[in-house]
Design a protein around this motif. Structure first.
Motif, mmCIF file in Angstrom:
data_model
loop_
_atom_site.group_PDB
_atom_site.id
_atom_site.type_symbol
_atom_site.label_atom_id
_atom_site.label_comp_id
_atom_site.label_asym_id
_atom_site.label_seq_id
_atom_site.Cartn_x
_atom_site.Cartn_y
_atom_site.Cartn_z
ATOM 1 N N UNK A 58 30.316 -85.708 37.297
ATOM 2 C CA UNK A 58 30.477 -86.948 36.524
ATOM 3 C C UNK A 58 30.718 -86.591 35.072
ATOM 4 N N UNK A 59 31.782 -87.146 34.524
ATOM 5 C CA UNK A 59 32.062 -86.877 33.115
ATOM 6 C C UNK A 59 33.535 -86.586 32.913
ATOM 7 N N UNK A 60 33.833 -85.890 31.838
ATOM 8 C CA UNK A 60 35.225 -85.566 31.515
ATOM 9 C C UNK A 60 35.584 -84.212 32.110
ATOM 10 N N UNK A 61 36.612 -84.214 32.925
ATOM 11 C CA UNK A 61 37.123 -82.986 33.505
ATOM 12 C C UNK A 61 38.373 -82.618 32.716
ATOM 13 N N UNK A 62 38.320 -81.479 32.071
ATOM 14 C CA UNK A 62 39.413 -81.031 31.200
ATOM 15 C C UNK A 62 40.003 -79.799 31.863
ATOM 16 N N UNK A 63 41.190 -79.972 32.420
ATOM 17 C CA UNK A 63 41.831 -78.875 33.151
ATOM 18 C C UNK A 63 42.794 -78.139 32.233
ATOM 19 N N UNK A 64 42.658 -76.812 32.170
ATOM 20 C CA UNK A 64 43.653 -75.969 31.514
ATOM 21 C C UNK A 64 44.683 -75.619 32.575
ATOM 22 N N UNK A 71 52.060 -74.724 33.600
ATOM 23 C CA UNK A 71 53.183 -75.297 34.357
ATOM 24 C C UNK A 71 54.104 -74.141 34.741
ATOM 25 N N UNK A 72 53.838 -73.554 35.886
ATOM 26 C CA UNK A 72 54.585 -72.360 36.310
ATOM 27 C C UNK A 72 55.816 -72.789 37.105
ATOM 28 N N UNK A 73 56.759 -71.866 37.312
ATOM 29 C CA UNK A 73 57.930 -72.204 38.136
ATOM 30 C C UNK A 73 57.516 -72.636 39.549
ATOM 31 N N UNK A 74 56.335 -72.215 40.002
ATOM 32 C CA UNK A 74 55.877 -72.582 41.343
ATOM 33 C C UNK A 74 54.986 -73.831 41.311
ATOM 34 N N UNK A 75 55.006 -74.555 40.191
ATOM 35 C CA UNK A 75 54.191 -75.777 40.088
ATOM 36 C C UNK A 75 52.980 -75.570 39.193
ATOM 37 N N UNK A 76 52.240 -76.645 38.916
ATOM 38 C CA UNK A 76 51.080 -76.550 38.026
ATOM 39 C C UNK A 76 49.965 -75.714 38.658
ATOM 40 N N UNK A 77 49.406 -74.801 37.873
ATOM 41 C CA UNK A 77 48.277 -73.997 38.365
ATOM 42 C C UNK A 77 47.127 -74.070 37.371
ATOM 43 N N UNK A 78 45.931 -74.219 37.922
ATOM 44 C CA UNK A 78 44.725 -74.316 37.098
ATOM 45 C C UNK A 78 44.307 -72.933 36.623
ATOM 46 N N UNK A 79 44.045 -72.753 35.321
ATOM 47 C CA UNK A 79 43.438 -71.484 34.910
ATOM 48 C C UNK A 79 42.031 -71.651 34.383
ATOM 49 N N UNK A 80 41.609 -72.877 34.069
ATOM 50 C CA UNK A 80 40.198 -73.067 33.746
ATOM 51 C C UNK A 80 39.842 -74.535 33.719
ATOM 52 N N UNK A 81 38.541 -74.794 33.834
ATOM 53 C CA UNK A 81 38.008 -76.135 33.595
ATOM 54 C C UNK A 81 37.073 -76.105 32.409
ATOM 55 N N UNK A 82 37.091 -77.191 31.655
ATOM 56 C CA UNK A 82 36.012 -77.479 30.723
ATOM 57 C C UNK A 82 35.412 -78.791 31.186
ATOM 58 N N UNK A 83 34.150 -79.014 30.858
ATOM 59 C CA UNK A 83 33.436 -80.159 31.440
ATOM 60 C C UNK A 83 33.135 -81.231 30.403
ATOM 61 N N UNK A 84 33.991 -81.290 29.378
ATOM 62 C CA UNK A 84 33.793 -82.253 28.285
ATOM 63 C C UNK A 84 35.139 -82.407 27.590
#
Ligand SMILES: Nc1ncnc2c1ncn2[C@@H]1O[C@H](COP(=O)(O)OP(=O)(O)O)[C@@H](O)[C@H]1O
Ligand SMILES: [Mg+2]
Length: 427
Positions: A264-270, A273-286
């Motif tokens: 619960x809260x703010x999910x901040x995804x790093x 945007x790669x040629x193979x589509x969006x890839x997650x490299x980190x989360x922040x929780x605020x």
């Protein structure tokens, strides 16, 4: 409703500004706050690492709702402690904060729930880590597992740099945060920040943004907490937005729920945007700082019902409205930042600067003394502006910056350059 906001940065000034605008608010406090926040809230000198003191303050002052700005108190379990004391708080539990507190935790979650991310290995000793990077080759990314104030990642262009990073981390450069090391595939592409709000069951998108981590123009020099940001970013098209929600955000929320640690809260995804589509490299929780500042300028809806809905599991069918305008923020920092810098220098011209059309100035490291605003930190001011394009917001923000008289301060002059380039070519 009585609200207590925790934190003291530009992010918290923007949150205080937005929360104070809500008709639901009777009284707003901020602990510890800063000289700018004092215009929106009553600042209280509480030590927010002392959860008992925070709970005590809430009881004494009949606080109904606590909003937590930074990650450190979240990782320390302040939301759990407040909940145990019967006090509602906005932000993830200690267990859910692991999404930011442990990079290895997030990578394992990605593997378990099929969330697109770079290939990786997790290591607790240097020998295995070295063998892995030698097998993979460079470029490759070496990350301390735990919270390292933005300094725990080395994007190694050569094998030698990767080996040095591994040695440094296992030598204790980041203390316990580096006891485990995550080694990740280098992802090439454009880097964006994507923000969503979750109530543990579902999530709604907030907005996209782009941050500027390096201290100098043209993305040169060491990393900082962030020297500026803008929103929305043109690189997150409606298709990419939908893909990030469907493949990254919603599976994360479902995965955390399935594991019994709903987020619960703010999910901040790093996201890259790669040629193979969006890839997650980190989360922040605020919220990010300074991304929060531009998000608050763009948010049309009252933020307080959204935060309450996140806390109470009521986000389903919730809708947030946004102004169509772009927003941009320029961070003004004390000379020397992110290295050593002086405190106590005097800042003038703030009112004149704030009178530029569309401009809002949020304070970070400031104090007020004898009627003057003094610098009191590395990142000191956020000069924000909205406009009908990123280019217009940028023009306004720098017009305001140029009215601020603070010889001991500096800022980047190219915040928003990627979007400004795009707007120039695209129109
Ligand atoms: N897999 C990756 N490929 C390329 N660059 C990366 C990768 N992971 C991280 N980075 C770069 O390193 C920066 C810091 O990494 P991040 O995981 O966000 O750690 P933190 O914010 O905790 O320092 C990112 O903003 C990004 O520019
Ligand atoms: Mg990051």
């Amino acid at each position: 409703m009585n609200i207590l906001l925790l934190g003291s940065g530009g992010r918290e000034h923007a949150l205080a500004w937005k929360i104070a605008a809500s008709p639901l608010v009777t009284k707003l406090w901020c602990a510890p706050g800063n000289a700018g926040i004092a215009r929106e809230a009553e600042c209280v000198p509480l030590d927010i690492a002392n959860h008992a003191a925070v709970i005590d303050f809430c009881r004494t002052n009949a606080v109904d709702f606590v909003v937590v700005g930074p990650e450190t108190p979240l990782a320390a379990g302040i939301v759990d402690d407040l909940a145990s004391a019967g006090i509602r708080a906005f932000g993830p539990s200690k267990q859910a904060s692991r999404l930011e507190g442990s990079k290895g935790f997030t990578k394992a979650l990605c593997t378990e729930f099929g969330i697109p991310t770079g290939a990786y290995g997790r290591f607790t000793n240097a020998a295995d880590a070295l063998a892995y990077v030698r097998a993979q080759g460079a470029p490759i990314v070496v990350k301390a597992d735990g919270l390292a104030a933005g300094k725990g990642v080395v994007v190694a262009q050569t094998l030698r740099e990767a080996e040095d990073a591994i040695a440094m981390m296992f030598d204790g450069a980041f203390g316990a945060a580096g006891a485990e090391v995550v080694i990740e595939e280098f992802l090439s592409g454009r880097e964006i920040s994507f923000f969503a709000l979750s109530d543990g069951d579902t999530a709604i998108a907030l907005a996209s943004a782009q941050d500027h981590k390096r201290v100098f123009d043209h993305d040169q020099g060491p990393n900082t907490g962030g020297m500026g940001a803008y929103s929305p970013t043109p690189f997150v098209t409606p298709e990419i937005h939908a893909e990030i929600m469907a493949k990254i955000i919603l599976p994360t929320v479902a995965g955390m729920k399935a594991r019994g640690t709903p987020f619960r809260g703010v999910l901040y995804a790093g996201v890259m945007l790669t040629p193979a589509g969006p890839k997650l490299f980190e989360y922040n929780v605020r919220f990010g700082d300074p991304e929060c500042q531009v998000l608050m300028l763009r948010m049309m809806s009252d933020i307080v019902p959204a935060m309450l809905a996140s806390c109470d599991g009521q986000l389903k069918n919730f809708d947030l409205r946004w102004f169509p305008d772009a927003a941009l923020t320029v961070v003004m920092a004390a000379s020397g930042y992110p290295g050593e810098y002086a405190k106590g220098t005097r800042i003038e011209g703030l009112e004149d600067a704030a009178s530029v059309e569309g401009v809002e100035i949020f304070h970070a490291g400031t104090v007020s003394k004898d009627g003057h605003i003094l610098a009191n930190g590395g990142r000191v001011l956020n000069v924000c502006a909205s406009g009908n394009s990123v280019s217009e917001a940028q023009r306004r923000a720098y017009e305001a910056v140029d009215r601020i008289r603070w010889p001991e301060g500096f800022c980047r002059r190219d915040i928003g350059w990627q979007a400004v380039d795009w707007e120039r070519k695209g129109s």
